[in-house]
Write a protein that holds these residues in place. Sequence first.
Motif, PDB file in Angstrom:
ATOM      1  N   GLU A  23       0.750  -1.237  -0.056  1.00 44.95           N
ATOM      2  CA  GLU A  23       0.052   0.018   0.039  1.00 44.95           C
ATOM      3  C   GLU A  23       0.935   1.025   0.150  1.00 44.95           C
ATOM      4  N   ALA A  24       2.107   1.210   0.200  1.00 47.09           N
ATOM      5  CA  ALA A  24       3.081   2.217   0.249  1.00 47.09           C
ATOM      6  C   ALA A  24       3.548   2.623  -1.053  1.00 47.09           C
ATOM      7  N   LEU A  25       3.428   1.726  -2.090  1.00 50.47           N
ATOM      8  CA  LEU A  25       3.767   2.025  -3.307  1.00 50.47           C
ATOM      9  C   LEU A  25       2.591   2.807  -4.084  1.00 50.47           C
ATOM     10  N   VAL A  26       2.779   3.947  -4.457  1.00 46.74           N
ATOM     11  CA  VAL A  26       1.692   4.743  -5.099  1.00 46.74           C
ATOM     12  C   VAL A  26       2.431   5.158  -6.463  1.00 46.74           C
ATOM     13  N   GLN A  83      -8.182   6.628  -6.415  1.00 45.73           N
ATOM     14  CA  GLN A  83      -7.995   7.732  -5.975  1.00 45.73           C
ATOM     15  C   GLN A  83      -6.730   8.600  -6.507  1.00 45.73           C
ATOM     16  N   ALA A  84      -5.790   7.847  -7.424  1.00 46.83           N
ATOM     17  CA  ALA A  84      -4.670   8.319  -8.083  1.00 46.83           C
ATOM     18  C   ALA A  84      -5.092   9.602  -8.706  1.00 46.83           C
ATOM     19  N   PRO A  85      -4.115  10.567  -8.533  1.00 45.90           N
ATOM     20  CA  PRO A  85      -4.337  11.926  -9.257  1.00 45.90           C
ATOM     21  C   PRO A  85      -3.884  11.858 -10.614  1.00 45.90           C
ATOM     22  N   GLU A  86      -4.294  12.810 -11.534  1.00 49.79           N
ATOM     23  CA  GLU A  86      -3.773  12.900 -12.666  1.00 49.79           C
ATOM     24  C   GLU A  86      -2.487  13.515 -12.528  1.00 49.79           C
ATOM     25  N   ALA A  87      -1.311  13.207 -13.140  1.00 49.44           N
ATOM     26  CA  ALA A  87      -0.121  13.746 -12.959  1.00 49.44           C
ATOM     27  C   ALA A  87       0.947  13.025 -13.614  1.00 49.44           C
TER      28      ALA A  87
END
Length: 262
Positions: A66-69, A90-94
């Motif tokens: 869970e710490a790998l984003v 919930q990952a942002p667009e970036a």
Amino acid sequence: MLHPPFQRAAPLERPEIRHGFFGREGGVSSGIYASLQCGRGAKADRPEQVAENRARVAQALNAPPEALVSAFQIHSAAAVVVEAPWAPDQAPEADALVTRVPGIALGILTADCAPILFADRQARVVGAAHAGWKGALGGVLEATVEAMAELGAERGRIRAVVGPCISQRNYQVSGEFRAQFLESGAEAAAFFAEDHADPERWRFDLPGYVLARLKRAGVGQAQALGLCTYGGAMTYFSNRRALHWGEPDYGRQLSAIALNPA
């Protein structure tokens, strides 16, 4: 759980930092995704296999899964400061991530585009960026450096490494493509070589262009691993190779960096 093989880079080899440029070996996916396919957007790879592959990457970096984003990458110049892990949906667009929080592993997905890992060990700030031609031209590298500086990093102390990406030899582009770069400055011509097999085409040096932008941004040390994704069919995923081979989709490899607890 077995650790997948990965490349390390000497400038980032420090006790405070964990990092790795992972290829396609050491995972559980099959077929065109064999085997360490880490992209959740792959059309036909099974989600549980992708989760297992990402867990193996996290474990190799001594981090919980869970710490790998990673972000929802859109070939932009958007850089996000990561203060806590997020759920996959919930990952942002970036296209760039930076953090000063120990234990968070910043992941970048690529399949010919350039993954770049950054670190200022003294300030304890790390970053990761996804730079295809559009992101590199649009300023994602400068945005990453600026975001790191806002967290306390100094440009001259930052070390950056460009991971496996498509090489100039295998990156054929059009004259219109080249013209977009020349509009940004005549110096961009240095990163295009004539394609002797097709006088209307060019060969673009993506890693060389990325290194030049990093140096222009004031990064103290920048280097490239010199590994080509297109030419390494057994080692790396490649979007362009999959297209040329008539495959219906392609896998994504992951590059990641994290800070060790103080």
